[in-house]
Design an enzyme around this catalytic site. Structure first.
Site, short mmCIF file in Angstrom:
data_model
loop_
_atom_site.label_atom_id
_atom_site.label_comp_id
_atom_site.label_asym_id
_atom_site.label_seq_id
_atom_site.Cartn_x
_atom_site.Cartn_y
_atom_site.Cartn_z
N GLU A 168 0.70 -1.23 0.02
CA GLU A 168 -0.06 0.16 -0.07
C GLU A 168 0.83 1.19 0.10
O GLU A 168 0.41 2.24 -0.70
CB GLU A 168 -1.02 -0.04 1.18
CG GLU A 168 -1.96 -1.07 1.30
CD GLU A 168 -2.72 -1.37 -0.10
OE1 GLU A 168 -3.00 -0.36 -0.65
OE2 GLU A 168 -3.20 -2.28 -0.30
N HIS A 171 1.65 2.04 -3.46
CA HIS A 171 0.68 2.93 -4.03
C HIS A 171 0.75 4.43 -3.85
O HIS A 171 0.66 5.27 -4.62
CB HIS A 171 -0.70 2.25 -3.88
CG HIS A 171 -1.04 1.00 -4.46
ND1 HIS A 171 -0.98 0.68 -5.97
CD2 HIS A 171 -1.66 -0.13 -3.91
CE1 HIS A 171 -1.43 -0.19 -6.25
NE2 HIS A 171 -1.87 -0.70 -4.80
N ASP A 288 22.08 -2.85 -3.16
CA ASP A 288 23.16 -2.31 -2.55
C ASP A 288 23.81 -1.27 -3.22
O ASP A 288 23.93 -1.19 -4.51
CB ASP A 288 24.12 -3.57 -2.24
CG ASP A 288 25.44 -3.24 -1.48
OD1 ASP A 288 24.95 -3.52 -0.17
OD2 ASP A 288 26.25 -2.54 -1.78
N GLY A 339 24.75 -27.36 3.13
CA GLY A 339 24.15 -28.47 2.01
C GLY A 339 24.99 -28.58 0.98
O GLY A 339 26.15 -28.00 0.78
N ASN A 346 29.75 -13.02 -10.36
CA ASN A 346 29.37 -11.93 -11.25
C ASN A 346 30.68 -11.47 -12.13
O ASN A 346 31.42 -12.36 -12.09
CB ASN A 346 28.48 -11.08 -10.69
CG ASN A 346 29.06 -10.50 -9.66
OD1 ASN A 346 30.52 -10.17 -9.43
ND2 ASN A 346 28.34 -10.12 -8.19
N GLY A 357 29.77 -29.86 2.24
CA GLY A 357 28.74 -30.37 1.35
C GLY A 357 29.54 -30.68 -0.07
O GLY A 357 30.68 -30.07 -0.31
N ASP A 359 29.63 -29.25 -3.34
CA ASP A 359 29.11 -28.08 -3.75
C ASP A 359 29.83 -27.70 -5.27
O ASP A 359 30.82 -28.38 -5.61
CB ASP A 359 29.68 -26.89 -3.09
CG ASP A 359 29.24 -27.09 -1.33
OD1 ASP A 359 28.14 -27.28 -1.34
OD2 ASP A 359 30.16 -26.95 -0.74
N GLY A 366 36.14 -11.81 -13.84
CA GLY A 366 36.65 -11.44 -12.55
C GLY A 366 38.07 -12.23 -12.04
O GLY A 366 37.87 -13.60 -12.13
N ASP A 386 42.20 -16.52 -11.29
CA ASP A 386 41.41 -17.19 -10.18
C ASP A 386 42.31 -17.83 -9.16
O ASP A 386 43.43 -18.39 -9.52
CB ASP A 386 40.39 -17.86 -10.64
CG ASP A 386 39.49 -17.18 -11.51
OD1 ASP A 386 38.98 -16.23 -11.15
OD2 ASP A 386 39.04 -17.74 -12.47
#
Length: 592
Positions: A168, A171, A288, A339, A346, A357, A359, A366, A386
């Site tokens: 709201e 709006h 951000d 997990g 990015n 886990g 992964d 980059g 890297d």
């Protein structure tokens, strides 16, 4: 003029509100079926720009009115009057203000006079917003979210009531709905865009599960979402250097945000329950402003997918598609939990720590740092320079292009260094290291490793196990180190040094150099050729008189069963298979 909005979720006991301009009502049931419009035509997904434009102009145009907003300038100040709300309503409104202030260049200022830009009430049934405007400028707004609404849906951060307040206020700031509907909607009949849902806009009427085209679990949106952020920033500008997210920001565990969004996200990630956050699923979008920023979701134990790319969605805490990254937002670092997670970087230098886990992590462009930690991980560095470490477990590391550092750690790892000038360490375990292109340095480490140099001029170090080193193309330097190693130079002018242990050496094509030192053991050369131009280099300390000017190598050579045997006073030896020309051996030997 005046416009009305009532929220979607039906509440039969208080669903009508009379306005001077129109009456809207909610119904007790809403049906959702197919992804087609009322005309039967298939809907197409709206781009983010199209969705934002619809919130700003398209919705209002469909109602026969014009787009509208408060007069904007540098840090637009909007006064609000909350005096008519209960304490729970006031709290919800203040929390919602913070959510909008985090993304747009606006500030809400509480007043108690009757001249506020936005006046709030809970005296009337339902939830709606009236705006009065002149031309395209809002002169005042009235927001009502009834007491019974809060009684039905709660007053915590993860409640539908809070989502309603965010809606709201959207709006009141000038945003319309995400489709041609008001008060009631059916996806099949009223959706304008195939991707109209809570996932993309808090101004939507369709949950993630009510829209059959959205790959996301149900969660109430409690921030401005991706389309809302672009729309509100188009109107008022983006939150700037004074915003909560200016500078280095940590989201999740150990958050640096001292506002309600920081509290909400940390509570959700760390499973902290309270009166303000009860544990229901929420959908959020991160905007951000600046700094080196970190998503720390290391406390989670679910199989999560964390995507740092702008305009992407992430799966967290067992819920699919519940976190978005707004356009223009750059998050540098991410930590996942226990997990089997997937992490996506990015275009900047990312730190991706996958935690425990099995992964998978993708650095993309980059200069990235990828850390697998425990588990059998698959780490792909992308196109930058890297640094990739597998940690414990049987890991697969790929450096791709540029000059990468790969460290397998414990376990039987596979390291693919890519086309740059890479350095790879296998660590403990039976590892496979491939140099691919570039002048790579490969270090096998402990146990029995396989090293393959690729097309460049590589340097390979076998480590302490029984290793296999293959130079392949290029002028390579192969050092077996400890263990009974197999060294093969391949196609190039290679240097082969077996090191300690009983090693098997094959130079391959072109002129190769074989190096021997005291303590190197009993080695065998399979293809020594004077015609090809191969060279033997011997350390003078292999013989007691090796450094003497009158040293005669031929006295230490003999032919045994069709092979040349070279003996040393240290007890070491070299066998040249299928070589009987001792004069050629002497001519092609050097003392070093």
């Amino acid at each position: 003029m005046c416009t009305i909005c009532e929220e979607l979720r039906p509440q039969a006991s208080d669903c009508d509100f009379q306005s001077t301009s129109e009456t809207v009502s909610e119904t007790d049931t809403v049906s959702y079926s197919t992804g087609t419009s009322s005309s039967g035509a298939s809907l197409s997904e709206g781009t983010l720009d199209e969705l934002a434009a619809y919130l700003i102009e398209g919705y209002w145009s469909g109602t026969g009115s014009s787009s509208r907003s408060f007069a904007s300038g540098s840090s637009t100040v909007i006064t609000v009057d909350l005096s008519d709300l209960t304490s729970d309503g006031q709290q919800l409104a203040r929390w919602a203000f913070q959510m909008w202030e985090m993304v747009a260049d606006i500030q809400f200022e509480e007043v108690t006079s009757g001249t506020a830009d936005i006046t709030f009430s809970d005296d009337y049934s339902g939830a709606y917003c009236n705006t009065t405007y002149s031309g395209d400028t809002i002169t005042s707004a009235f927001v009502n979210v009834s007491k019974s609404w809060l009684n039905s849906y709660g007053s915590s951060l993860d409640s539908y009531s809070f989502s309603t307040y965010v809606h709201e206020i959207g709006h009141a700031l000038g945003l319309g709905h995400m489709g041609d509907y008001n008060g009631y909607a059916s996806y099949a009949d009223d959706a304008v865009f195939a991707n109209d849902s809570y996932q993309i806009s808090v101004m939507s009427y369709f949950s993630q599960t009510e829209n059959p085209t959205v790959d996301a679990d149900y969660a109430d949106p409690v921030t401005a979402m991706m389309a809302d952020i672009l729309a509100i920033q188009t109107i008022y500008g983006a939150a700037g250097s004074s915003s909560a997210t200016a500078g280095d920001t940590v989201y999740g565990v150990g958050t640096t945000l001292d506002n309600i969004f920081g509290y909400l996200l940390e509570s959700a990630i760390t499973s902290q329950r309270s009166e303000d956050y009860t544990g229901d699923a929420v959908a959020v979008t991160l905007y951000d402003y600046s700094g080196e920023d970190t998503l720390d979701f290391s406390s989670l134990s679910t199989a999560d997918s964390i995507d740092l790319r702008e305009e992407s969605f992430s799966d967290l805490g067992g819920q699919d598609g519940v976190m978005g990254i707004a356009r223009g937002t750059v998050i540098e670092n991410a930590y996942s939990g226990g997990g089997n997670d997937s992490l996506y970087g990015n275009g900047v230098g990312n730190l991706l720590n996958a935690g425990t886990g099995n992964d998978t992590a993708y650095g993309y462009s980059g200069n990235d740092t990828l850390e697998g930690e425990d588990g059998n991980d698959r780490l792909f560095g992308g196109s930058g320079a890297d640094s990739i470490s597998g940690g414990e477990g049987n890991d697969y590391l790929a450096g791709n292009s540029q000059n990468d550092l790969l460290e397998g750690g414990d376990g039987s790892d596979t390291l693919i260094s890519g086309s740059g000038w890479d350095t790879a360490y296998g660590g403990a375990g039976n590892d496979t290291l491939s140099g691919n292109g570039g002048r790579d340095r490969l270090y096998g480490g402990e146990d029995a490793d396989l090293l393959k140099g690729g097309r460049g001029g590589d340097k390979q170090y076998g480590g302490t196990g029984d290793d296999r080193l293959y130079g392949n193309g290029g002028n390579d330097w192969l050092y077996g180190n400890e263990g009974d190693d197999t060294l093969s130079g391949g196609n190039g002018r290679d240097v082969l040094e077996g090191g300690a242990g009983d090693d098997f050496l094959r130079g391959g094509l072109h002129a190769d150099t074989f190096v021997f030192n005291a303590g190197d053991g009993d080695d065998t050369i399979a293809d020594f050729s004077g015609t090809q131009g191969d060279v033997l280099q011997f350390s003078t300390d292999l013989w007691d008189d090796g450094a003497d000017a009158g040293f005669d190598l031929s006295l230490h050579l003999s032919v045994v069963s069709g092979d040349t045997v070279i003996t040393f006073d240290t007890g070491d030896s070299v066998v040249l298979l299928n070589v009987t020309d001792l004069a050629m051996v002497v001519a092609n030997s050097e003392l070093i």
